[in-house]
Design an enzyme around this catalytic site. Structure first.
Site, mmCIF file in Angstrom:
data_model
loop_
_atom_site.group_PDB
_atom_site.id
_atom_site.type_symbol
_atom_site.label_atom_id
_atom_site.label_comp_id
_atom_site.label_asym_id
_atom_site.label_seq_id
_atom_site.Cartn_x
_atom_site.Cartn_y
_atom_site.Cartn_z
ATOM 1 N NE ARG A 177 -3.687 0.067 2.538
ATOM 2 C CZ ARG A 177 -4.939 0.056 2.088
ATOM 3 N NH1 ARG A 177 -5.433 -1.037 1.557
ATOM 4 N NH2 ARG A 177 -5.693 1.124 2.167
ATOM 5 N NE ARG A 181 2.340 7.422 -6.831
ATOM 6 C CZ ARG A 181 1.470 8.120 -6.128
ATOM 7 N NH1 ARG A 181 1.632 9.403 -5.944
ATOM 8 N NH2 ARG A 181 0.413 7.527 -5.635
ATOM 9 N NE ARG A 255 -4.410 -1.476 16.520
ATOM 10 C CZ ARG A 255 -4.163 -1.383 17.804
ATOM 11 N NH1 ARG A 255 -4.553 -2.318 18.639
ATOM 12 N NH2 ARG A 255 -3.463 -0.361 18.279
ATOM 13 N NE ARG A 286 -6.046 7.503 9.285
ATOM 14 C CZ ARG A 286 -6.191 6.653 8.283
ATOM 15 N NH1 ARG A 286 -5.621 6.889 7.132
ATOM 16 N NH2 ARG A 286 -6.889 5.545 8.428
ATOM 17 C CD GLU A 311 -7.932 6.671 11.892
ATOM 18 O OE1 GLU A 311 -8.367 7.478 11.039
ATOM 19 O OE2 GLU A 311 -7.417 5.584 11.588
ATOM 20 C CE1 TYR A 359 -6.686 -1.297 4.944
ATOM 21 C CE2 TYR A 359 -4.511 -2.095 5.475
ATOM 22 C CZ TYR A 359 -5.401 -1.065 5.357
ATOM 23 O OH TYR A 359 -4.989 0.210 5.664
ATOM 24 C CG ASP A 361 -8.229 0.388 -0.633
ATOM 25 O OD1 ASP A 361 -8.152 0.439 0.610
ATOM 26 O OD2 ASP A 361 -7.267 0.641 -1.382
HETATM 27 N N1 UDP Z 1 1.697 3.770 6.945
HETATM 28 C C1 UDP Z 1 2.742 4.317 7.659
HETATM 29 N N2 UDP Z 1 2.893 5.669 7.697
HETATM 30 C C2 UDP Z 1 2.020 6.498 7.076
HETATM 31 C C3 UDP Z 1 0.962 5.951 6.339
HETATM 32 C C4 UDP Z 1 0.811 4.569 6.304
HETATM 33 O O1 UDP Z 1 3.515 3.592 8.252
HETATM 34 O O2 UDP Z 1 2.186 7.736 7.162
HETATM 35 C C5 UDP Z 1 1.570 2.273 6.914
HETATM 36 C C6 UDP Z 1 0.804 1.738 8.113
HETATM 37 O O3 UDP Z 1 1.302 0.447 8.421
HETATM 38 C C7 UDP Z 1 -0.600 1.661 7.565
HETATM 39 C C8 UDP Z 1 -0.348 1.193 6.144
HETATM 40 O O4 UDP Z 1 0.840 1.878 5.763
HETATM 41 O O5 UDP Z 1 -1.395 0.764 8.278
HETATM 42 C C9 UDP Z 1 -1.460 1.496 5.164
HETATM 43 O O6 UDP Z 1 -1.725 2.875 5.152
HETATM 44 P P1 UDP Z 1 -3.022 3.480 4.471
HETATM 45 O O7 UDP Z 1 -2.865 4.973 4.434
HETATM 46 O O8 UDP Z 1 -3.252 2.789 3.186
HETATM 47 O O9 UDP Z 1 -4.125 3.083 5.543
HETATM 48 P P2 UDP Z 1 -5.701 3.287 5.698
HETATM 49 O O10 UDP Z 1 -6.028 4.665 5.192
HETATM 50 O O11 UDP Z 1 -6.372 2.177 4.973
HETATM 51 O O12 UDP Z 1 -5.887 3.179 7.197
#
Ligand code: UDP
Length: 376
Positions: A177, A181, A255, A286, A311, A359, A361
């Site tokens: 995920r 880039r 979780r 976040r 969150e 997991y 989307d």
């Molecule tokens: N992740 C991280 N730092 C970040 C963003 C994501 O370590 O700033 C890791 C973390 O393990 C997370 C995973 O990448 O659970 C997937 O992130 P994503 O943003 O896709 O999560 P979602 O929005 O589905 O909670």
């Protein structure tokens, strides 16, 4: 409804898409939802004072590269073209995710061109992970992709907070995920088909379920109604698979999340919809600021108030809202037991994040609903 040809238990995105597809095939579909509302965790509330659309279960941005999914959802909603950007706060500085030229140059104090980034990252990765074997877990996979300094700064502590365990205990898949880039493209998702429904997420679900062959009953638990239906009727179930079988092999690890909402007398708190707090000293992962999801809504944007939401990931126990399946070696074994159990139940189709314990989307949920209903 006198006759039922299919039951959809759980009205999240997978269930609602499945119901619609089945209804369009001429099936009489009964949708049973335990909560008082449809839409699962995509459900939103509208703040009466400001008109801000509040994502009650955390931010949801629809994005996809799957044409048939995009065509399907746009039958029920017009999307506003919002393109998601995520910022990360680390050590007192703000960075643009994902891991791309903007972030890497800022972090290392460099000014690399796109052509230089891949070799630089590969060298960092080689320093951090010796190779000779495949990475065995999340941490090894991440370090072997981006190197240790970036991992330590942006990934390790966020992941620990998010999943409540050392990243060494997590499967390598989640790292997919987090692409690197070699460009200044700061769109968080690589999908140009992206946006938020102009009329809000709730209207997307209402329109999807608005079909003469669909009946919806909320506040109804499937388990309580099960005995009323003949065995031959297919059941499309998207609740937690472990709960369906009474946790007979023990609960699958989930979780959960807790959200703390705050109204602020400010037009704009953080200037964007999501900022990740990737360091260990901040207890939340976040902050969401929902008004930024509707830049086209002049009245919302002009409001002198904003609503933010912190969150906090938390441990899950039976009865809590499950959000994320925790992918570990043990959970995969446990899942296999439940899947074998489900395979013995004729006409039971499991789906969605909770039913499949995957997991997914939002777009994958819709795509999986299309697959699941194709043989009915
Ligand atoms: N992740 C991280 N730092 C970040 C963003 C994501 O370590 O700033 C890791 C973390 O393990 C997370 C995973 O990448 O659970 C997937 O992130 P994503 O943003 O896709 O999560 P979602 O929005 O589905 O909670």
């Amino acid at each position: 409804m006198t006759e039922v040809d299919a039951i959809v238990a759980g009205a999240g995105l997978w269930g609602c898409a499945a119901a619609r597809i089945l209804a369009e095939k001429g099936r009489a579909v009964l949708v049973l939802e335990r909560r008082p509302h449809v839409g699962g965790n995509v459900r939103c509330d509208t703040d009466p004072e400001t008109g801000i659309e509040l994502h009650a279960y955390g931010s949801h941005i629809f994005h996809t590269h799957i044409d048939r999914v995009w065509d399907f959802v746009r039958r029920f909603a017009e999307f506003n073209g919002y393109q998601h950007k995520v910022l990360a706060r680390h050590a007192g500085k703000t960075y643009f995710l994902p891991l791309g030229l903007a972030l890497v140059n800022q972090f290392y104090g460099l000014d690399m061109a796109p052509s230089e980034l891949p070799a630089f990252i590969a060298a960092e990765a080689a320093k951090g992970f010796a190779g000779g074997r495949a990475p065995a877990n999340f941490e090894e996979q991440a370090i072997s992709s981006i190197g240790k300094p970036l991992y330590d700064a942006f990934i390790r502590e966020y992941t620990r907070k998010q999943w409540g365990t050392d990243p060494c205990n997590l499967g390598a898949d989640i790292v997919k995920r987090l692409p690197v880039r070699a460009s200044y493209d700061i769109n968080y998702f690589p999908d140009y088909r992206q946006g938020i429904p102009l009329a809000g997420y709730n209207s997307l679900f209402d329109r999807m379920l608005d079909h003469p062959k669909i009946t919806v009953e909320c506040n109804v638990d499937w388990a309580a109604r099960r005995s009323e239906f003949p065995h031959g009727v297919p059941v499309f179930y998207s609740g937690p698979v472990d709960e369906l079988f009474g946790y007979k092999f023990g609960p699958l690890p989930w979780r959960s999340l807790r959200f703390e909402q705050e109204r602020m007398p400010l037009a704009d708190f953080q200037g964007t919809s999501v900022v990740n707090y990737v360091d260990a000293d901040v207890p939340y992962t976040r902050i969401h600021e929902f008004k930024h999801y509707h830049p086209e809504n002049a009245a919302v944007m002009a409001s002198r108030q904003t609503i933010v939401c912190r969150e906090y990931p938390r441990a899950w126990k039976p009865g809590d809202e499950p959000y994320y399946p925790v992918d570990t070696a043990e959970s995969r074994e446990l899942l296999a037991l439940y899947q074998a159990e489900a395979a013995n139940v004729p006409n039971l189709v499991l789906g969605g994040r909770l039913g499949e314990y995957k997991y997914y989307d939002m777009d994958r949920s819709v795509d999986r609903a299309m697959e699941a209903t194709s043989r009915f």
